[in-house]
Design a protein around this motif. Sequence first.
Motif, mmCIF file in Angstrom:
data_model
loop_
_atom_site.group_PDB
_atom_site.id
_atom_site.type_symbol
_atom_site.label_atom_id
_atom_site.label_comp_id
_atom_site.label_asym_id
_atom_site.label_seq_id
_atom_site.Cartn_x
_atom_site.Cartn_y
_atom_site.Cartn_z
ATOM 1 N N GLU A 174 40.287 40.600 49.095
ATOM 2 C CA GLU A 174 39.421 41.716 48.686
ATOM 3 C C GLU A 174 38.015 41.558 49.281
ATOM 4 O OE1 GLU A 174 39.589 41.725 44.417
ATOM 5 O OE2 GLU A 174 41.690 42.364 44.399
ATOM 6 N N GLU A 175 37.496 40.330 49.294
ATOM 7 C CA GLU A 175 36.169 40.082 49.871
ATOM 8 C C GLU A 175 36.157 40.380 51.362
ATOM 9 O OE1 GLU A 175 35.243 36.046 48.853
ATOM 10 O OE2 GLU A 175 34.932 36.511 46.742
ATOM 11 N N GLN A 177 38.168 42.456 52.936
ATOM 12 C CA GLN A 177 38.273 43.910 53.081
ATOM 13 C C GLN A 177 36.903 44.569 52.871
ATOM 14 O OE1 GLN A 177 40.740 45.910 50.188
ATOM 15 N NE2 GLN A 177 40.920 47.719 51.476
ATOM 16 N N HIS A 178 36.208 44.154 51.847
ATOM 17 C CA HIS A 178 34.879 44.701 51.543
ATOM 18 C C HIS A 178 33.908 44.401 52.689
ATOM 19 C CE1 HIS A 178 31.624 46.083 48.994
ATOM 20 N NE2 HIS A 178 30.967 44.961 49.249
ATOM 21 N N GLN A 181 34.744 46.668 55.650
ATOM 22 C CA GLN A 181 34.357 48.049 55.368
ATOM 23 C C GLN A 181 32.838 48.219 55.467
ATOM 24 O OE1 GLN A 181 36.176 48.672 51.541
ATOM 25 N NE2 GLN A 181 38.014 49.581 52.436
ATOM 26 N N ASN A 182 32.095 47.267 54.926
ATOM 27 C CA ASN A 182 30.630 47.338 55.014
ATOM 28 C C ASN A 182 30.163 47.308 56.465
ATOM 29 O OD1 ASN A 182 30.121 47.618 52.305
ATOM 30 N ND2 ASN A 182 29.743 45.441 51.961
#
Length: 190
Positions: A174-175, A177-178, A181-182
């Motif tokens: 999840e980290e 992916q974040h 995306q950022n």
Amino acid sequence: VEIDAILDSVNHKEMHTTQTSSLLNKLEGVSGNGILLCGSTNNPMIIDPRFLQFGRVGYLLHVPLPDEKARFQTLKIHTSSKPLQDGINFEELARETEGLTNRDIKEVCNVAAKFAQRRAAQAIQRTGETAFNALKRVQESNLSEYPLTSGDFKRSLVQVRKYIDTKAVKKLDEEIQHFCQNYQRRAGFL
């Protein structure tokens, strides 16, 4: 040289600083010249921010943990050359491997194969012979008589899961992916 090894902003040592600066200088002006740089890491958060400045990297792609369909395919790939007992339910195994990476699933298959090899070794073990020596004598023909079973996979999953914190793996996924995306948002791709 691995990209994340030389672009580690957390553990900057003199050699890393020199290698990073050298790579960054070489990257200047290469866009549009048909040069493609690909790298991968399982921890993009440690990459030197200078490397991620706009214009140096085009895209950061997040490759997520495998879904059930991908886990099923991974199981099939890593058992395709192994003798299998009829009736192994790969759909169930794919569900039971949730939270595992493809590498972890490969290890599940390898450990299951070792359980089958041990059965074959026990069958040919001579009186007074160590299990290790019997295992060295196991031939491919012996293995076909001792195919991987559902039980081998169940035991293998238990053993492999002892060493994997699936919650931590999912959190890291999840980290990542974040983070990706950022980056894409800052670069104007999202």
